[in-house]
Design a protein around this motif. Structure first.
Motif, PDB file in Angstrom:
ATOM      1  N   VAL A 160       0.864  -1.184   0.000  1.00  0.00           N
ATOM      2  CA  VAL A 160       0.000   0.000   0.000  1.00  0.00           C
ATOM      3  C   VAL A 160       0.898   1.230   0.000  1.00  0.00           C
ATOM      4  O   VAL A 160       2.102   1.139   0.276  1.00  0.00           O
ATOM      5  N   SER A 161       0.336   2.385  -0.284  1.00  0.00           N
ATOM      6  CA  SER A 161       1.137   3.614  -0.318  1.00  0.00           C
ATOM      7  C   SER A 161       1.591   4.003   1.089  1.00  0.00           C
ATOM      8  O   SER A 161       0.888   3.762   2.076  1.00  0.00           O
ATOM      9  N   LYS A 162       2.781   4.614   1.140  1.00  0.00           N
ATOM     10  CA  LYS A 162       3.379   4.988   2.422  1.00  0.00           C
ATOM     11  C   LYS A 162       3.977   6.385   2.324  1.00  0.00           C
ATOM     12  O   LYS A 162       4.524   6.748   1.280  1.00  0.00           O
ATOM     13  N   VAL A 163       3.879   7.140   3.420  1.00  0.00           N
ATOM     14  CA  VAL A 163       4.508   8.452   3.508  1.00  0.00           C
ATOM     15  C   VAL A 163       5.458   8.416   4.709  1.00  0.00           C
ATOM     16  O   VAL A 163       5.028   8.180   5.842  1.00  0.00           O
ATOM     17  N   THR A 164       6.733   8.597   4.440  1.00  0.00           N
ATOM     18  CA  THR A 164       7.741   8.516   5.495  1.00  0.00           C
ATOM     19  C   THR A 164       8.699   9.704   5.386  1.00  0.00           C
ATOM     20  O   THR A 164       8.650  10.478   4.431  1.00  0.00           O
ATOM     21  N   PHE A 165       9.559   9.821   6.381  1.00  0.00           N
ATOM     22  CA  PHE A 165      10.663  10.773   6.315  1.00  0.00           C
ATOM     23  C   PHE A 165      11.919  10.023   5.881  1.00  0.00           C
ATOM     24  O   PHE A 165      11.988   8.791   5.981  1.00  0.00           O
ATOM     25  N   ASN A 166      12.905  10.763   5.426  1.00  0.00           N
ATOM     26  CA  ASN A 166      14.210  10.182   5.161  1.00  0.00           C
ATOM     27  C   ASN A 166      14.889   9.995   6.520  1.00  0.00           C
ATOM     28  O   ASN A 166      15.780  10.748   6.904  1.00  0.00           O
ATOM     29  N   ASP A 167      14.420   8.991   7.253  1.00  0.00           N
ATOM     30  CA  ASP A 167      14.896   8.774   8.625  1.00  0.00           C
ATOM     31  C   ASP A 167      16.372   8.432   8.666  1.00  0.00           C
ATOM     32  O   ASP A 167      17.097   8.889   9.559  1.00  0.00           O
ATOM     33  N   ALA A 168      16.816   7.630   7.707  1.00  0.00           N
ATOM     34  CA  ALA A 168      18.239   7.297   7.661  1.00  0.00           C
ATOM     35  C   ALA A 168      19.074   8.543   7.381  1.00  0.00           C
ATOM     36  O   ALA A 168      20.117   8.766   8.001  1.00  0.00           O
ATOM     37  N   GLY A 169      18.591   9.383   6.472  1.00  0.00           N
ATOM     38  CA  GLY A 169      19.308  10.616   6.144  1.00  0.00           C
ATOM     39  C   GLY A 169      19.364  11.585   7.307  1.00  0.00           C
ATOM     40  O   GLY A 169      20.391  12.231   7.552  1.00  0.00           O
ATOM     41  N   GLY A 170      18.251  11.705   8.046  1.00  0.00           N
ATOM     42  CA  GLY A 170      18.227  12.593   9.206  1.00  0.00           C
ATOM     43  C   GLY A 170      19.168  12.122  10.300  1.00  0.00           C
ATOM     44  O   GLY A 170      19.886  12.923  10.919  1.00  0.00           O
ATOM     45  N   ALA A 171      19.178  10.796  10.542  1.00  0.00           N
ATOM     46  CA  ALA A 171      20.087  10.249  11.551  1.00  0.00           C
ATOM     47  C   ALA A 171      21.543  10.438  11.125  1.00  0.00           C
ATOM     48  O   ALA A 171      22.412  10.773  11.946  1.00  0.00           O
ATOM     49  N   TYR A 172      21.802  10.229   9.853  1.00  0.00           N
ATOM     50  CA  TYR A 172      23.158  10.449   9.321  1.00  0.00           C
ATOM     51  C   TYR A 172      23.601  11.890   9.571  1.00  0.00           C
ATOM     52  O   TYR A 172      24.734  12.129   9.995  1.00  0.00           O
ATOM     53  N   GLN A 173      22.704  12.846   9.326  1.00  0.00           N
ATOM     54  CA  GLN A 173      23.041  14.258   9.531  1.00  0.00           C
ATOM     55  C   GLN A 173      23.462  14.546  10.963  1.00  0.00           C
ATOM     56  O   GLN A 173      24.473  15.219  11.211  1.00  0.00           O
ATOM     57  N   VAL A 174      22.684  14.048  11.918  1.00  0.00           N
ATOM     58  CA  VAL A 174      22.961  14.397  13.310  1.00  0.00           C
ATOM     59  C   VAL A 174      24.202  13.675  13.829  1.00  0.00           C
ATOM     60  O   VAL A 174      25.008  14.253  14.580  1.00  0.00           O
ATOM     61  N   VAL A 175      24.409  12.416  13.408  1.00  0.00           N
ATOM     62  CA  VAL A 175      25.604  11.696  13.852  1.00  0.00           C
ATOM     63  C   VAL A 175      26.852  12.273  13.182  1.00  0.00           C
ATOM     64  O   VAL A 175      27.910  12.405  13.820  1.00  0.00           O
ATOM     65  N   LYS A 176      26.745  12.665  11.936  1.00  0.00           N
ATOM     66  CA  LYS A 176      27.863  13.340  11.264  1.00  0.00           C
ATOM     67  C   LYS A 176      28.221  14.625  12.005  1.00  0.00           C
ATOM     68  O   LYS A 176      29.404  14.944  12.188  1.00  0.00           O
ATOM     69  N   HIS A 177      27.200  15.366  12.447  1.00  0.00           N
ATOM     70  CA  HIS A 177      27.417  16.596  13.219  1.00  0.00           C
ATOM     71  C   HIS A 177      28.195  16.291  14.504  1.00  0.00           C
ATOM     72  O   HIS A 177      29.143  17.013  14.858  1.00  0.00           O
ATOM     73  N   LEU A 178      27.823  15.227  15.206  1.00  0.00           N
ATOM     74  CA  LEU A 178      28.526  14.850  16.439  1.00  0.00           C
ATOM     75  C   LEU A 178      29.973  14.461  16.143  1.00  0.00           C
ATOM     76  O   LEU A 178      30.895  14.816  16.887  1.00  0.00           O
ATOM     77  N   LEU A 179      30.173  13.741  15.054  1.00  0.00           N
ATOM     78  CA  LEU A 179      31.530  13.330  14.661  1.00  0.00           C
ATOM     79  C   LEU A 179      32.389  14.533  14.285  1.00  0.00           C
ATOM     80  O   LEU A 179      33.563  14.614  14.641  1.00  0.00           O
ATOM     81  N   GLU A 180      31.786  15.468  13.566  1.00  0.00           N
ATOM     82  CA  GLU A 180      32.530  16.672  13.164  1.00  0.00           C
ATOM     83  C   GLU A 180      32.918  17.513  14.370  1.00  0.00           C
ATOM     84  O   GLU A 180      33.898  18.260  14.319  1.00  0.00           O
ATOM     85  N   ASN A 181      32.155  17.388  15.445  1.00  0.00           N
ATOM     86  CA  ASN A 181      32.474  18.120  16.676  1.00  0.00           C
ATOM     87  C   ASN A 181      33.468  17.364  17.560  1.00  0.00           C
ATOM     88  O   ASN A 181      33.747  17.792  18.684  1.00  0.00           O
ATOM     89  N   GLY A 182      33.959  16.244  17.052  1.00  0.00           N
ATOM     90  CA  GLY A 182      35.014  15.546  17.773  1.00  0.00           C
ATOM     91  C   GLY A 182      34.604  14.278  18.501  1.00  0.00           C
ATOM     92  O   GLY A 182      35.464  13.564  19.031  1.00  0.00           O
ATOM     93  N   SER A 183      33.317  13.981  18.562  1.00  0.00           N
ATOM     94  CA  SER A 183      32.881  12.758  19.248  1.00  0.00           C
ATOM     95  C   SER A 183      33.249  11.531  18.418  1.00  0.00           C
ATOM     96  O   SER A 183      33.194  11.564  17.187  1.00  0.00           O
ATOM     97  N   ARG A 184      33.606  10.436  19.092  1.00  0.00           N
ATOM     98  CA  ARG A 184      33.922   9.187  18.403  1.00  0.00           C
ATOM     99  C   ARG A 184      33.221   7.986  19.032  1.00  0.00           C
ATOM    100  O   ARG A 184      32.874   7.027  18.355  1.00  0.00           O
ATOM    101  N   ARG A 185      33.007   8.041  20.323  1.00  0.00           N
ATOM    102  CA  ARG A 185      32.333   6.923  21.008  1.00  0.00           C
ATOM    103  C   ARG A 185      30.869   7.335  21.226  1.00  0.00           C
ATOM    104  O   ARG A 185      30.498   7.869  22.281  1.00  0.00           O
ATOM    105  N   ILE A 186      30.046   7.096  20.192  1.00  0.00           N
ATOM    106  CA  ILE A 186      28.665   7.617  20.165  1.00  0.00           C
ATOM    107  C   ILE A 186      27.663   6.483  20.373  1.00  0.00           C
ATOM    108  O   ILE A 186      27.658   5.497  19.636  1.00  0.00           O
ATOM    109  N   VAL A 187      26.817   6.648  21.378  1.00  0.00           N
ATOM    110  CA  VAL A 187      25.736   5.693  21.655  1.00  0.00           C
ATOM    111  C   VAL A 187      24.528   6.034  20.797  1.00  0.00           C
ATOM    112  O   VAL A 187      24.176   7.209  20.627  1.00  0.00           O
ATOM    113  N   TYR A 188      23.868   4.990  20.250  1.00  0.00           N
ATOM    114  CA  TYR A 188      22.563   5.164  19.610  1.00  0.00           C
ATOM    115  C   TYR A 188      21.518   4.517  20.504  1.00  0.00           C
ATOM    116  O   TYR A 188      21.561   3.307  20.755  1.00  0.00           O
ATOM    117  N   VAL A 189      20.580   5.321  21.016  1.00  0.00           N
ATOM    118  CA  VAL A 189      19.485   4.801  21.823  1.00  0.00           C
ATOM    119  C   VAL A 189      18.289   4.601  20.897  1.00  0.00           C
ATOM    120  O   VAL A 189      17.656   5.553  20.454  1.00  0.00           O
TER     121      VAL A 189
END
Length: 344
Positions: A160-189
């Motif tokens: 059936v038809s579905k409407v979603t967000f680019n959830d993978a892309g959004g998560a990538y953006q925020v984790v990339k932001h954390l990495l760019e700020n120097g974080s390396r040991r990042i927990v995903y809850v």
């Protein structure tokens, strides 16, 4: 095939490799189709013992001009925004909306569907509960040719038809932001692993780590049941980890807010001790201290697009063949993820 199973136009379409709308036109003897195409479709329908769904047909002919909406919780800012988009758009097109909440319960979700179908709504818009890990009730709707669209929390395999967000892309953006700020040991809850958004946001998390050459450590992936008690337990578990993580990305803002609140009682400073980020851009995320880095997702637009597509299907404007609509998200960086420069 299950005993007593009623063949649908969608199953004929799948067998012949054509669209549902083509099957529908052929069975109505539409002059738009080539005679040979119509002949093949009619023969296949007879071989498969297709019987028209008279109830579905009668509902399409005698419209109630009412739609049913099922969301996990009405009090959520995100789902309230979706509902506003649905209502505004449906009302402009002459439809009323009946709203139900599953309270994150699969049994309540099933009961809501039964209630709305018995009320003869013309179609349904459904966002699944966190408990929904089997889908017979949705396949039942599909086999009965009742129009419905899934949004936000969806099941990928139901045609059936579905409407979603680019959830993978959004998560990538925020984790990339954390990495760019120097974080390396990042927990995903994460939320329950069966949830579509849990899986997609995990994909984005892992993609960002891989891009920065950070080894995947499965001990840094934590699962919460999304209750306050579960979120608090995760917050405490993270503090006790050794070596301690330097950043935490939570699947949704309410989880991040619970983590932040618990950390304050434990004397953990954000972002000095650990950076923190969420996803949703809930209004609370902007007023907690420190304000929470998050990802904005336009709930109103999601509701608007989901109901517009459902109504277009009901009105014959859109094909009955399923489509996937994916909306983009936007990173909202705030103080909770900023690393302070060392004073000289």
């Amino acid at each position: 095939m299950k005993k007593g199973h009623q063949i649908t136009m969608k199953e004929i379409a799948k067998k012949l490799g054509v669209s549902v709308s083509t099957i529908s036109r052929a069975l109505k003897d539409s002059p738009e189709l080539h005679p040979e195409t119509k002949r093949k479709i009619v023969e296949a329908a007879k071989e498969m013992n297709y019987q028209p769904n008279l109830l579905a047909q009668s509902l399409r002919i005698s419209r109630s001009k009412t739609l049913g909406v099922i969301v996990p919780e009405i009090t959520s800012h995100f789902f309230a925004s979706c509902i506003s988009g649905i209502q505004d758009t449906a009302n402009k097109r002459g439809y009323n909306v009946m709203i139900c909440q599953s309270n994150e319960s699969i049994e309540q979700e099933k009961a809501n569907i039964r209630t709305l179908v018995s009320s003869q709504v013309d179609g349904l818009l459904i966002s699944l509960s966190r408990e929904t890990n089997q889908f017979d009730h949705l396949y039942d709707l599909y086999s009965r040719e009742i129009n419905f669209v899934l949004f936000d929390r969806v099941q990928e395999d139901i045609p059936v038809s579905k409407v979603t967000f680019n959830d993978a892309g959004g998560a990538y953006q925020v984790v990339k932001h954390l990495l760019e700020n120097g974080s390396r040991r990042i927990v995903y809850v994460s939320g329950p692993e069966d949830l579509y958004i849990s899986k997609k946001r995990k994909e984005g998390y892992l993609r960002a780590l891989a891009e920065f050459g950070v080894h995947q450590d499965n001990s840094l992936i934590k699962i919460t049941d999304l209750t306050e008690e579960g979120n608090i337990k995760i917050a405490r578990d993270i503090v006790s980890m050794r070596p301690r993580p330097d950043a935490v990305f939570c699947m949704i803002d309410p989880v991040a807010v619970d983590v932040l609140t618990e950390w304050k009682t434990l004397g953990i400073k954000v972002p000095e001790d650990m950076a923190l980020a969420g996803f949703t851009n809930n209004p609370t995320s902007a007023v907690v201290e420190p304000p929470l880095t998050t990802v904005s997702q336009p709930g109103y637009e999601m509701g608007k697009l989901a109901v517009s597509h459902l109504l277009d299907q009901l009105d014959g404007i859109a094909s009955e063949d399923p489509i996937s609509i994916v909306l983009e998200t936007t990173l909202v960086p705030r103080k909770s993820s900023q690393h302070f420069e060392v004073k000289k």
